[in-house]
Design a protein around this motif. Sequence first.
Motif, short mmCIF file in Angstrom:
data_model
loop_
_atom_site.label_atom_id
_atom_site.label_comp_id
_atom_site.label_asym_id
_atom_site.label_seq_id
_atom_site.Cartn_x
_atom_site.Cartn_y
_atom_site.Cartn_z
N LEU A 149 3.88 25.64 31.44
CA LEU A 149 2.57 26.15 31.05
C LEU A 149 2.71 27.01 29.79
O LEU A 149 3.81 27.43 29.44
N GLU A 150 1.60 27.27 29.15
CA GLU A 150 1.60 28.10 27.94
C GLU A 150 0.62 29.26 28.11
O GLU A 150 -0.46 29.27 27.51
N PRO A 151 0.97 30.23 28.93
CA PRO A 151 0.07 31.37 29.13
C PRO A 151 -0.03 32.22 27.87
O PRO A 151 0.93 32.33 27.11
N VAL A 152 -1.19 32.81 27.66
CA VAL A 152 -1.38 33.73 26.54
C VAL A 152 -1.16 35.14 27.08
O VAL A 152 -1.96 35.65 27.87
N VAL A 153 -0.06 35.75 26.67
CA VAL A 153 0.32 37.06 27.20
C VAL A 153 0.67 38.00 26.04
O VAL A 153 1.37 37.60 25.10
N ARG A 171 11.39 29.12 29.64
CA ARG A 171 10.05 29.20 29.07
C ARG A 171 9.71 30.63 28.65
O ARG A 171 9.10 30.86 27.59
N ILE A 172 10.10 31.60 29.46
CA ILE A 172 9.85 33.01 29.15
C ILE A 172 10.50 33.38 27.82
O ILE A 172 9.89 34.02 26.96
N ALA A 173 11.76 32.98 27.66
CA ALA A 173 12.48 33.30 26.42
C ALA A 173 11.79 32.66 25.22
O ALA A 173 11.66 33.29 24.15
N GLU A 174 11.35 31.43 25.39
CA GLU A 174 10.66 30.74 24.30
C GLU A 174 9.40 31.49 23.88
O GLU A 174 9.14 31.68 22.69
N LEU A 175 8.64 31.96 24.87
CA LEU A 175 7.40 32.67 24.58
C LEU A 175 7.66 34.05 23.97
O LEU A 175 6.97 34.48 23.04
#
Length: 228
Positions: A149-153, A171-175
């Motif tokens: 997913l791609e959450p906006v945070v 995914r967390i690291a990528e974001l």
Amino acid sequence: MTCVWITRSEPGATRLERALTEAGIESINAPVLTTEIVKEMAPSEEFDVTVFVSEHAVKHATERKWSSIGPVVAVGQTTAEALRSIGLEPVQAAQASSEGILELLEQQYPDAGSVLIVAGADGRRDLDKWLTDKGVHVCTWITYRRILLEPVVDVGACDVIVASSAEALSRIAELCFAHANFNGGQLSVLVPSSRVAEVAASFGFKNIVNSNGADPRTVVTTLKDRLL
């Protein structure tokens, strides 16, 4: 006030959000993964022991009309509760990891000749390999796959990230590191095991805390004792 980013998939994310709210801890519920069922038929043969590696494995197996034959093992508290909710009484590994499951099987089921592992696609295969090397017949039944997913945070507004798996950490690291001014030491990352802690470090996170479990009670207790 400390703000916690909840990254785990549902329904665990909402359970953790509720527990944090009850503890007076602010949170952002923004999962980085979800799951979808894999239409792979359940194995027709019987196994001495069945191992469930996640709550999602339980959910998707029951949707495929799976029924228990022998002893059932759960990787952690949340998985054990999911199994109890369908009328089973699982044996729970002391350590919520592949290593913990292997230790449990060696201690409680040393004569098991066959093991069914119910899991998600692209997960760890260490347990499969370890058991096979010991001469155990192993079948891994893939019941679901993870979807990114791609959450906006607003990462800058977060003090702690709760990561429930190595897959989520990717995914967390990528974001996080997509932000030019992000520093791996600017927030804490709470992880459920030593292996996931190693993964977090490999991505560049500096302040890593191992809660030794991913259930809401363990996460809240660790936050209060070590990060608040």
